[in-house]
Design a protein around this motif. Sequence first.
Motif, PDB file in Angstrom:
ATOM      1  N   VAL A  33       0.839  -1.200   0.000  1.00  0.00           N
ATOM      2  CA  VAL A  33       0.000   0.000   0.000  1.00  0.00           C
ATOM      3  C   VAL A  33       0.877   1.255   0.000  1.00  0.00           C
ATOM      4  O   VAL A  33       0.689   2.167  -0.810  1.00  0.00           O
ATOM      5  CB  VAL A  33      -0.955   0.000   1.215  1.00  0.00           C
ATOM      6  N   ALA A  34       1.847   1.311   0.900  1.00  0.00           N
ATOM      7  CA  ALA A  34       2.699   2.504   1.012  1.00  0.00           C
ATOM      8  C   ALA A  34       3.526   2.732  -0.247  1.00  0.00           C
ATOM      9  O   ALA A  34       3.777   3.878  -0.632  1.00  0.00           O
ATOM     10  CB  ALA A  34       3.608   2.380   2.232  1.00  0.00           C
ATOM     11  N   VAL A  35       3.933   1.669  -0.911  1.00  0.00           N
ATOM     12  CA  VAL A  35       4.716   1.803  -2.147  1.00  0.00           C
ATOM     13  C   VAL A  35       3.862   2.439  -3.241  1.00  0.00           C
ATOM     14  O   VAL A  35       4.306   3.333  -3.965  1.00  0.00           O
ATOM     15  CB  VAL A  35       5.272   0.436  -2.602  1.00  0.00           C
ATOM     16  N   VAL A  36       2.609   1.982  -3.363  1.00  0.00           N
ATOM     17  CA  VAL A  36       1.711   2.534  -4.380  1.00  0.00           C
ATOM     18  C   VAL A  36       1.438   4.008  -4.085  1.00  0.00           C
ATOM     19  O   VAL A  36       1.443   4.845  -4.994  1.00  0.00           O
ATOM     20  CB  VAL A  36       0.393   1.729  -4.451  1.00  0.00           C
TER      21      VAL A  36
ATOM     22  N   ASP B 100       7.298  -6.979  -6.049  1.00  0.00           N
ATOM     23  CA  ASP B 100       8.491  -6.191  -5.763  1.00  0.00           C
ATOM     24  C   ASP B 100       8.162  -4.705  -5.789  1.00  0.00           C
ATOM     25  O   ASP B 100       7.288  -4.253  -6.538  1.00  0.00           O
ATOM     26  CB  ASP B 100       9.588  -6.467  -6.799  1.00  0.00           C
ATOM     27  N   ARG B 101       8.905  -3.949  -5.009  1.00  0.00           N
ATOM     28  CA  ARG B 101       8.713  -2.502  -4.950  1.00  0.00           C
ATOM     29  C   ARG B 101       8.877  -1.876  -6.330  1.00  0.00           C
ATOM     30  O   ARG B 101       8.071  -1.042  -6.737  1.00  0.00           O
ATOM     31  CB  ARG B 101       9.734  -1.903  -3.975  1.00  0.00           C
ATOM     32  N   ALA B 102       9.921  -2.274  -7.043  1.00  0.00           N
ATOM     33  CA  ALA B 102      10.197  -1.687  -8.362  1.00  0.00           C
ATOM     34  C   ALA B 102       9.052  -1.927  -9.346  1.00  0.00           C
ATOM     35  O   ALA B 102       8.733  -1.062 -10.167  1.00  0.00           O
ATOM     36  CB  ALA B 102      11.502  -2.263  -8.921  1.00  0.00           C
ATOM     37  N   VAL B 103       8.411  -3.073  -9.250  1.00  0.00           N
ATOM     38  CA  VAL B 103       7.297  -3.396 -10.153  1.00  0.00           C
ATOM     39  C   VAL B 103       6.105  -2.496  -9.862  1.00  0.00           C
ATOM     40  O   VAL B 103       5.486  -1.940 -10.772  1.00  0.00           O
ATOM     41  CB  VAL B 103       6.905  -4.885 -10.026  1.00  0.00           C
ATOM     42  N   ALA B 104       5.775  -2.321  -8.582  1.00  0.00           N
ATOM     43  CA  ALA B 104       4.639  -1.462  -8.199  1.00  0.00           C
ATOM     44  C   ALA B 104       4.881  -0.019  -8.629  1.00  0.00           C
ATOM     45  O   ALA B 104       3.983   0.641  -9.161  1.00  0.00           O
ATOM     46  CB  ALA B 104       4.398  -1.547  -6.694  1.00  0.00           C
ATOM     47  N   VAL B 105       6.099   0.472  -8.423  1.00  0.00           N
ATOM     48  CA  VAL B 105       6.436   1.844  -8.809  1.00  0.00           C
ATOM     49  C   VAL B 105       6.372   1.993 -10.329  1.00  0.00           C
ATOM     50  O   VAL B 105       5.793   2.960 -10.846  1.00  0.00           O
ATOM     51  CB  VAL B 105       7.838   2.235  -8.278  1.00  0.00           C
TER      52      VAL B 105
ATOM     53  N   GLY C 130      -2.680   1.234 -11.955  1.00  0.00           N
ATOM     54  CA  GLY C 130      -1.831   0.758 -10.864  1.00  0.00           C
ATOM     55  C   GLY C 130      -1.894   1.600  -9.613  1.00  0.00           C
ATOM     56  O   GLY C 130      -0.998   1.535  -8.777  1.00  0.00           O
ATOM     57  N   GLY C 131      -2.964   2.394  -9.465  1.00  0.00           N
ATOM     58  CA  GLY C 131      -3.081   3.262  -8.306  1.00  0.00           C
ATOM     59  C   GLY C 131      -4.366   3.029  -7.537  1.00  0.00           C
ATOM     60  O   GLY C 131      -5.013   2.002  -7.678  1.00  0.00           O
TER      61      GLY C 131
END
Length: 195
Positions: free
Chosen positions: A12-15, A87-92, A161-162
């Motif tokens: 959640v926080a990454v998105v 992964d964080r990079a994928v979400a970003v 993606g948001g």
Amino acid sequence: MARGGGQGLARVAVVVRAGAAPLWWLGVFAAGIGVLVPGLTGRRIGVMAGAALFIVATAVVAYARRRRYTALSRSAARAGKHDVLQDRAVAVRNWRRGHRWWLMLAFVAALGSAFAVPAVGGMLLAGCGAGLRLKAAWLGRRERAENALLWVRVDWLDGRGGRPAGKAVKAYRSTGIAAGDAAPGGARRRTAALV
């Protein structure tokens, strides 16, 4: 969770945090260029109005939908062993790809507004980025306090993606604090954590 398989889960926080850097830097860049244009109101009025808008945008974005985030986090179910942690990079990357045209449009609008009121559009964009950063930091404090990371099903995010607290999101999942490759609040982990 459906039997026979897990769900893809995004932090959640990454998105939330994914949009902070692009909005901030595009805003700073647009405001910097906007200051060079005298505009209809003059630079001084533009910068003062921009500073006020920056503060308002930061507060509005940082505090928007906090009740919804709180309610979803309180009812978070434990993630299953078959759930796949994104992964964080994928979400970003998903967020930034999904919003790239909106970001470009906002940047062009911020530059265009400088001809009327210098720097205002850029400072508004930067304020939105700062607000997202503060919201992610608030989520990180909640995660540390509860000793659990919050995750949302990827298929409940919108097509870009948001919206990790949107209407489609029914509940969050939670994991231990060391799960995944992002620290509480969505930042990169500084050291590799054992899962």
